[in-house]
Design a protein around this motif. Structure first.
Motif, PDB file in Angstrom:
ATOM      1  N   VAL A 196       5.793  46.260   1.406  1.00 40.59           N
ATOM      2  CA  VAL A 196       5.122  45.121   0.767  1.00 40.59           C
ATOM      3  C   VAL A 196       4.609  45.440  -0.627  1.00 40.59           C
ATOM      4  O   VAL A 196       4.347  44.533  -1.406  1.00 40.59           O
ATOM      5  CB  VAL A 196       3.942  44.591   1.600  1.00 40.59           C
ATOM      6  CG1 VAL A 196       4.422  44.032   2.904  1.00 40.59           C
ATOM      7  CG2 VAL A 196       2.911  45.656   1.818  1.00 40.59           C
ATOM      8  N   ASN A 248      -5.969  43.353  -1.570  1.00 41.84           N
ATOM      9  CA  ASN A 248      -5.001  42.585  -0.777  1.00 41.84           C
ATOM     10  C   ASN A 248      -3.583  42.999  -1.126  1.00 41.84           C
ATOM     11  O   ASN A 248      -3.337  43.592  -2.174  1.00 41.84           O
ATOM     12  CB  ASN A 248      -5.192  41.091  -1.042  1.00 41.84           C
ATOM     13  CG  ASN A 248      -4.947  40.754  -2.495  1.00 41.84           C
ATOM     14  OD1 ASN A 248      -3.846  40.448  -2.891  1.00 41.84           O
ATOM     15  ND2 ASN A 248      -5.986  40.866  -3.322  1.00 41.84           N
ATOM     16  N   TYR A 249      -2.666  42.655  -0.216  1.00 38.06           N
ATOM     17  CA  TYR A 249      -1.289  43.122  -0.384  1.00 38.06           C
ATOM     18  C   TYR A 249      -0.534  42.391  -1.479  1.00 38.06           C
ATOM     19  O   TYR A 249       0.557  42.792  -1.838  1.00 38.06           O
ATOM     20  CB  TYR A 249      -0.527  42.974   0.935  1.00 38.06           C
ATOM     21  CG  TYR A 249      -0.789  44.127   1.863  1.00 38.06           C
ATOM     22  CD1 TYR A 249      -0.434  45.414   1.483  1.00 38.06           C
ATOM     23  CD2 TYR A 249      -1.392  43.948   3.092  1.00 38.06           C
ATOM     24  CE1 TYR A 249      -0.684  46.479   2.305  1.00 38.06           C
ATOM     25  CE2 TYR A 249      -1.640  45.018   3.920  1.00 38.06           C
ATOM     26  CZ  TYR A 249      -1.283  46.282   3.517  1.00 38.06           C
ATOM     27  OH  TYR A 249      -1.530  47.345   4.324  1.00 38.06           O
ATOM     28  N   GLU A 250      -1.097  41.307  -1.979  1.00 35.17           N
ATOM     29  CA  GLU A 250      -0.342  40.562  -2.978  1.00 35.17           C
ATOM     30  C   GLU A 250      -0.627  41.077  -4.381  1.00 35.17           C
ATOM     31  O   GLU A 250       0.285  41.440  -5.115  1.00 35.17           O
ATOM     32  CB  GLU A 250      -0.696  39.090  -2.867  1.00 35.17           C
ATOM     33  CG  GLU A 250       0.199  38.208  -3.707  1.00 35.17           C
ATOM     34  CD  GLU A 250      -0.255  36.773  -3.628  1.00 35.17           C
ATOM     35  OE1 GLU A 250      -0.395  36.258  -2.507  1.00 35.17           O
ATOM     36  OE2 GLU A 250      -0.489  36.165  -4.684  1.00 35.17           O
ATOM     37  N   ILE A 264      -4.790  46.815   7.874  1.00 33.46           N
ATOM     38  CA  ILE A 264      -3.649  46.021   7.416  1.00 33.46           C
ATOM     39  C   ILE A 264      -3.939  44.541   7.635  1.00 33.46           C
ATOM     40  O   ILE A 264      -3.677  43.705   6.763  1.00 33.46           O
ATOM     41  CB  ILE A 264      -2.361  46.457   8.160  1.00 33.46           C
ATOM     42  CG1 ILE A 264      -1.948  47.847   7.692  1.00 33.46           C
ATOM     43  CG2 ILE A 264      -1.248  45.458   7.946  1.00 33.46           C
ATOM     44  CD1 ILE A 264      -0.787  48.441   8.457  1.00 33.46           C
ATOM     45  N   ARG A 295      -6.480  43.349   5.010  1.00 37.97           N
ATOM     46  CA  ARG A 295      -5.894  43.288   3.676  1.00 37.97           C
ATOM     47  C   ARG A 295      -4.945  42.102   3.548  1.00 37.97           C
ATOM     48  O   ARG A 295      -4.753  41.571   2.459  1.00 37.97           O
ATOM     49  CB  ARG A 295      -5.146  44.585   3.358  1.00 37.97           C
ATOM     50  CG  ARG A 295      -6.094  45.735   3.091  1.00 37.97           C
ATOM     51  CD  ARG A 295      -5.335  46.986   2.733  1.00 37.97           C
ATOM     52  NE  ARG A 295      -6.248  47.982   2.195  1.00 37.97           N
ATOM     53  CZ  ARG A 295      -5.866  49.035   1.491  1.00 37.97           C
ATOM     54  NH1 ARG A 295      -4.604  49.232   1.238  1.00 37.97           N
ATOM     55  NH2 ARG A 295      -6.742  49.896   1.039  1.00 37.97           N
ATOM     56  N   THR A 296      -4.333  41.713   4.678  1.00 34.07           N
ATOM     57  CA  THR A 296      -3.472  40.541   4.638  1.00 34.07           C
ATOM     58  C   THR A 296      -4.324  39.269   4.558  1.00 34.07           C
ATOM     59  O   THR A 296      -4.009  38.347   3.808  1.00 34.07           O
ATOM     60  CB  THR A 296      -2.555  40.518   5.881  1.00 34.07           C
ATOM     61  OG1 THR A 296      -1.917  41.784   5.993  1.00 34.07           O
ATOM     62  CG2 THR A 296      -1.497  39.444   5.762  1.00 34.07           C
ATOM     63  N   PHE A 353       6.519  42.828   6.723  1.00 33.36           N
ATOM     64  CA  PHE A 353       5.952  43.545   7.867  1.00 33.36           C
ATOM     65  C   PHE A 353       6.841  43.381   9.091  1.00 33.36           C
ATOM     66  O   PHE A 353       7.116  44.344   9.818  1.00 33.36           O
ATOM     67  CB  PHE A 353       4.531  43.042   8.174  1.00 33.36           C
ATOM     68  CG  PHE A 353       3.477  43.745   7.374  1.00 33.36           C
ATOM     69  CD1 PHE A 353       3.338  45.125   7.450  1.00 33.36           C
ATOM     70  CD2 PHE A 353       2.635  43.044   6.538  1.00 33.36           C
ATOM     71  CE1 PHE A 353       2.370  45.787   6.711  1.00 33.36           C
ATOM     72  CE2 PHE A 353       1.662  43.690   5.790  1.00 33.36           C
ATOM     73  CZ  PHE A 353       1.535  45.065   5.875  1.00 33.36           C
ATOM     74  N   ILE A 370       5.234  38.782   2.156  1.00 35.91           N
ATOM     75  CA  ILE A 370       4.497  39.931   2.696  1.00 35.91           C
ATOM     76  C   ILE A 370       4.600  39.980   4.217  1.00 35.91           C
ATOM     77  O   ILE A 370       4.963  41.008   4.806  1.00 35.91           O
ATOM     78  CB  ILE A 370       3.021  39.866   2.250  1.00 35.91           C
ATOM     79  CG1 ILE A 370       2.919  40.214   0.764  1.00 35.91           C
ATOM     80  CG2 ILE A 370       2.168  40.822   3.055  1.00 35.91           C
ATOM     81  CD1 ILE A 370       1.600  39.839   0.138  1.00 35.91           C
ATOM     82  N   LEU A 371       4.323  38.839   4.866  1.00 35.37           N
ATOM     83  CA  LEU A 371       4.410  38.814   6.329  1.00 35.37           C
ATOM     84  C   LEU A 371       5.838  39.133   6.772  1.00 35.37           C
ATOM     85  O   LEU A 371       6.063  39.895   7.713  1.00 35.37           O
ATOM     86  CB  LEU A 371       3.968  37.449   6.863  1.00 35.37           C
ATOM     87  CG  LEU A 371       2.476  37.146   6.681  1.00 35.37           C
ATOM     88  CD1 LEU A 371       2.145  35.747   7.162  1.00 35.37           C
ATOM     89  CD2 LEU A 371       1.628  38.177   7.426  1.00 35.37           C
ATOM     90  N   THR A 383      -5.444  38.415   1.166  1.00 36.69           N
ATOM     91  CA  THR A 383      -4.474  37.718   0.325  1.00 36.69           C
ATOM     92  C   THR A 383      -4.813  36.229   0.281  1.00 36.69           C
ATOM     93  O   THR A 383      -4.740  35.584  -0.771  1.00 36.69           O
ATOM     94  CB  THR A 383      -3.056  37.913   0.882  1.00 36.69           C
ATOM     95  OG1 THR A 383      -2.843  39.300   1.083  1.00 36.69           O
ATOM     96  CG2 THR A 383      -2.017  37.395  -0.071  1.00 36.69           C
ATOM     97  N   ILE A 389       2.721  35.264   0.202  1.00 34.71           N
ATOM     98  CA  ILE A 389       2.201  35.567   1.544  1.00 34.71           C
ATOM     99  C   ILE A 389       3.344  35.605   2.558  1.00 34.71           C
ATOM    100  O   ILE A 389       3.407  36.477   3.420  1.00 34.71           O
ATOM    101  CB  ILE A 389       1.144  34.526   1.963  1.00 34.71           C
ATOM    102  CG1 ILE A 389      -0.026  34.569   0.983  1.00 34.71           C
ATOM    103  CG2 ILE A 389       0.652  34.806   3.367  1.00 34.71           C
ATOM    104  CD1 ILE A 389      -1.128  33.624   1.323  1.00 34.71           C
TER     105      ILE A 389
END
Lengths: 272, 304
Positions: free
Chosen positions: A191, B28-30, A114, A117-118, B292, B288-289, A121, B285
């Motif tokens: 997310v 990536n999460y985006e 995780i 992967r962040t 979490f 996303i943060l 970004t 970003i």
């Protein structure tokens, strides 16, 4: 058992490859049956590590990265448990305790995944900047950086275990609270929405929103697979086009295009 | 028929195929596989576009969101190659068409790849390899590595070629409004699939218990009154089939209540909220943060 410098370097290279593959999911160096065996090969512990790999592989058969979800981390589990088995020096007798530590490690590895992967970004944002300049080289460079980051994700923990030994690893895993790991995986489910929101913002128009609604509602029928939904979506699109073209008169008839679009699927199959 | 001044050779397509082996490197999460998708196309884009502005806009459109099964990205890459080739040769293909084709294909393809590769091929090959390895046979890992990669490599190359040929066909016929139809059809299909994916893949689950009702004496299985042994199990199963509850209490969570409205509602609202935030220019970003943090906090508070 002590490893010499060359063996340590080889183990770290294998760990790096496993880390890369953990995310790429292509050559499958991260699968226990391969990663454990390779570590056994370079550390002269082939037989116990091969059996460890086979046993872990059985456990990990169903682990898969689906959609945006990440499966328990087979890469960290196989690399770390193989190193622990080799360092323990018990040979086959140490297999079951190595497995006992591998599974919690697989879950702990999720946190690292995780994290990376962040971080990635941030990397695609650098790629955005490179794209503005039309700079291919820079995008290549950052893609490679991202892949290396995935490799280090496993190589660094592997190096740590080689330095500090297996005992502190067990203690550290005991410290990690389940509320944090569980909470983060719940966050991982949330997310995903961000990515979809970006595409919808780009594609949405008054005309196509109803199709979004239909797709959403049909997806609640769990028996419909994604392929089934794809077939419905395609049929709806074709129906909509056929109907709206009829209303506009036969404006699409000039050019004799019908021969070509009569049976597009059949044409493709015939030509291939 | 477009007069193709710049054509992609087999060598170019092989280069794209090789790079697609690293598709998920910058996952990536985006935007998920976007970096890898652009990275894979670079050999082709380099050849097709020589002006800086063209290169920039091509890269930009392929850095948009993309995610599918890593092997099933190959046919999408193939179709994209064909579309880009025609665009570079002057065909009026706009960004929405290319994006719509990509999005429309990625969902159903993921739906093919997951069951085929992860739940069929891998358990078979992996299970065989694992049982050999557990018996101390070194052929286990070798078979796994060779068979898996052979299947995978062949699949990726041939589906990419298939996609490339199918894609050229789409744009061969530029008279009529075929292309316009494909643009519209692709965005319809894309939105439909996005609707399904939001429902299936955005997971929001609320755990608080809203009611805990003691059931009527006839509505649940009385475990203490069952016969012993297998007969008791049979009775219990029959009673459950007849609609009796397994426990004396009916527990309803908040999620059960929400599911009565429509399953996946919370995920939809979350997606709409993200769209709104993005339109307000909030950085992805940060979203996303934030999500979490929300996940951890709500879990600690026992809401999720």
């Amino acid at each position: 058992m002590q490893l010499n410098l060359i063996q340590i370097i080889l183990v770290l290279i294998i760990a790096f490859l496993a880390g890369m593959e953990g995310i790429l999911d292509q050559f499958h160096f991260h699968q226990p049956v391969i990663a454990c065996t390779l570590i056994g090969l370079v550390t002269n512990n082939l037989m116990p590590c091969l059996i460890l790999g086979g046993t872990l592989e059985m456990i990990a058969l169903g682990w898969a990265n689906i959609g945006a979800a990440v499966a328990p981390d087979a890469a960290l589990a196989s690399v770390a448990s193989a190193i622990i088995l080799v360092l323990g020096g018990q040979g086959r007798a140490g297999i079951s305790s190595a497995i006992a530590i591998a599974v919690p490690l697989a879950v702990a590895g999720l946190l690292l995944t995780i994290l990376v992967r962040t971080l990635a970004t941030g990397i695609v944002h650098i790629m955005d900047a490179a794209a503005k300049e039309g700079n291919f080289k820079k995008i290549d460079f950052w893609q490679i950086v991202a892949i290396c980051m995935q490799g280090l994700r496993i190589a660094i923990p592997a190096g740590l275990i080689l330095i500090i030994g297996p005992k502190p690893v067990k203690e550290f895993l005991g410290l990690m609270p389940s509320w944090l790991t569980d909470g983060l995986s719940i966050g991982g489910g949330l997310v995903v929405a961000v990515g979809y929101a970006m595409v919808i913002n780009m594609m949405a128009s008054r005309e196509v929103w109803p199709f979004f609604a239909i797709g959403f509602v049909l997806a609640t029928i769990q028996d419909l697979t994604l392929i089934g939904l794809g077939a419905i979506g395609l049929s709806l699109a074709l129906l909509y086009l056929a109907l709206s073209n009829n209303n506009n008169g036969n404006s699409d008839d000039h050019g004799g295009g019908h021969a070509n679009i009569g049976d597009p699927v059949g044409d493709i199959i015939d030509d291939y | 028929m477009v007069d193709k001044k710049i054509a992609l050779t087999k060598k170019d397509r092989l280069a794209v195929w090789w790079r697609s082996n690293f598709l998920q490197g910058s996952w990536n999460y985006e935007r998920m596989q976007n970096g890898g998708f652009a990275f894979s196309l670079i050999p082709a884009l380099k050849k097709l576009y020589s002006k800086k502005e063209d290169r920039a806009s091509a890269l930009k459109r392929h850095l948009e969101f993309f995610n599918t099964h890593p092997y099933l990205a190959s046919p999408v890459l193939g179709v994209t190659l064909a579309l880009e080739e025609d665009k570079a040769n002057g065909a009026p293909i706009d960004e929405v068409t290319i994006q719509g084709v990509k999005v429309g294909m990625m969902g159903p393809f993921a739906g093919i790849g997951d069951p085929v590769f992860w739940f069929t091929v891998k358990p078979i090959v992996g299970g065989l390899a694992a049982s050999l390895a557990m018996a101390g046979n070194i052929m286990g890992p070798i078979i796994y590595f060779v068979v898996w990669n052979l299947i995978r490599i062949m699949f990726m190359w041939y589906t990419q070629e298939l996609g490339y040929k199918a894609g050229s066909k789409i744009t061969d016929n530029l008279s009529g409004n075929l292309l316009q139809n494909i643009t519209k059809g692709a965005s319809i299909m894309g939105m439909f699939i996005l609707g399904s994916l939001v429902n299936r893949w955005v997971t929001v689950k609320f755990t608080p218990v809203v009611s805990n009702v003691k059931l009527d004496g006839k509505a649940y299985i009385h475990w203490d009154q069952l016969a012993h042994g297998a007969k008791g199990i049979q009775q219990a199963l029959l009673q459950q089939k007849a609609g009796l509850s397994l426990t004396a209490h009916k527990v309803t969570t908040l999620q059960d209540n929400l599911d009565l409205l429509i399953p996946g509602l919370a995920g939809l609202l979350l997606t709409l909220f993200c769209m709104w935030l993005l339109k307000k220019k909030v950085s992805p970003i940060i979203i996303i943060l934030g999500l979490f943090v929300v996940g951890v906090v709500l879990h600690v508070l026992h809401v999720m």
